[in-house]
Design a protein around this motif. Structure first.
Motif, PDB file in Angstrom:
ATOM      1  N   GLN A  23      -5.118  -2.080   1.478  1.00 11.66           N
ATOM      2  CA  GLN A  23      -4.351  -2.267   2.562  1.00 11.66           C
ATOM      3  C   GLN A  23      -2.909  -1.303   2.355  1.00 11.66           C
ATOM      4  O   GLN A  23      -2.790  -0.816   3.342  1.00 11.66           O
ATOM      5  CB  GLN A  23      -3.911  -3.764   2.700  1.00 11.66           C
ATOM      6  CG  GLN A  23      -4.935  -4.737   3.074  1.00 11.66           C
ATOM      7  CD  GLN A  23      -4.257  -6.043   2.870  1.00 11.66           C
ATOM      8  OE1 GLN A  23      -3.465  -6.360   2.059  1.00 11.66           O
ATOM      9  NE2 GLN A  23      -5.024  -6.829   3.722  1.00 11.66           N
ATOM     10  N   ARG A  28      -1.804  -0.344   5.981  1.00 16.13           N
ATOM     11  CA  ARG A  28      -1.494  -1.745   6.605  1.00 16.13           C
ATOM     12  C   ARG A  28      -0.865  -2.611   5.763  1.00 16.13           C
ATOM     13  O   ARG A  28      -0.855  -4.081   5.939  1.00 16.13           O
ATOM     14  CB  ARG A  28      -3.008  -2.071   6.922  1.00 16.13           C
ATOM     15  CG  ARG A  28      -3.844  -1.286   7.892  1.00 16.13           C
ATOM     16  CD  ARG A  28      -5.152  -2.065   8.111  1.00 16.13           C
ATOM     17  NE  ARG A  28      -5.779  -2.623   6.989  1.00 16.13           N
ATOM     18  CZ  ARG A  28      -6.834  -2.425   6.294  1.00 16.13           C
ATOM     19  NH1 ARG A  28      -7.694  -1.628   7.058  1.00 16.13           N
ATOM     20  NH2 ARG A  28      -7.295  -2.905   5.175  1.00 16.13           N
ATOM     21  N   ARG A  34       4.832   2.418   3.212  1.00 13.53           N
ATOM     22  CA  ARG A  34       3.999   3.344   4.451  1.00 13.53           C
ATOM     23  C   ARG A  34       4.749   4.846   4.314  1.00 13.53           C
ATOM     24  O   ARG A  34       5.689   5.106   4.178  1.00 13.53           O
ATOM     25  CB  ARG A  34       4.313   2.893   5.753  1.00 13.53           C
ATOM     26  CG  ARG A  34       3.447   1.574   6.013  1.00 13.53           C
ATOM     27  CD  ARG A  34       3.421   1.050   7.270  1.00 13.53           C
ATOM     28  NE  ARG A  34       2.964  -0.296   7.095  1.00 13.53           N
ATOM     29  CZ  ARG A  34       3.068  -1.256   8.060  1.00 13.53           C
ATOM     30  NH1 ARG A  34       3.868  -0.878   9.138  1.00 13.53           N
ATOM     31  NH2 ARG A  34       2.646  -2.348   8.126  1.00 13.53           N
TER      32      ARG A  34
END
Length: 86
Positions: A23, A28, A34
């Protein structure tokens, strides 16, 4: 505990490390990770209960980065624990 290529450490809890890593790597996961590049799993360990895991996570997150590194390096090879860092 994950490490970014820039040396930032991320601490979290999960019941499935492989799923959670996937993930994070796909974008995600946590917003803090990120776009931070490939992630390295630098430490994982089983902890008794969900409550124990949450308490340990909270304590580790309060540590400065240098203390986090020495904490997890000192715990390498531990099978199971519910100790909170001092």
């Amino acid at each position: 505990m994950l490490e970014t290529p820039q040396g930032a450490l991320y601490t979290g809890i999960t019941t499935d490390v492989a799923r959670r890593m996937a993930q994070h790597e796909s974008g995600r996961g946590a917003k803090a990770l990120r776009g931070r590049g490939p992630l390295a799993l630098v430490h994982q360990e089983p902890v008794g209960s969900h409550g124990d895991a949450l308490r340990l996570e909270a304590e580790v997150k309060r540590l400065p980065a240098a203390r986090k590194r020495s904490w997890f390096q000192g715990r390498q090879g531990l099978e199971e624990t519910s100790c909170i860092p001092s």
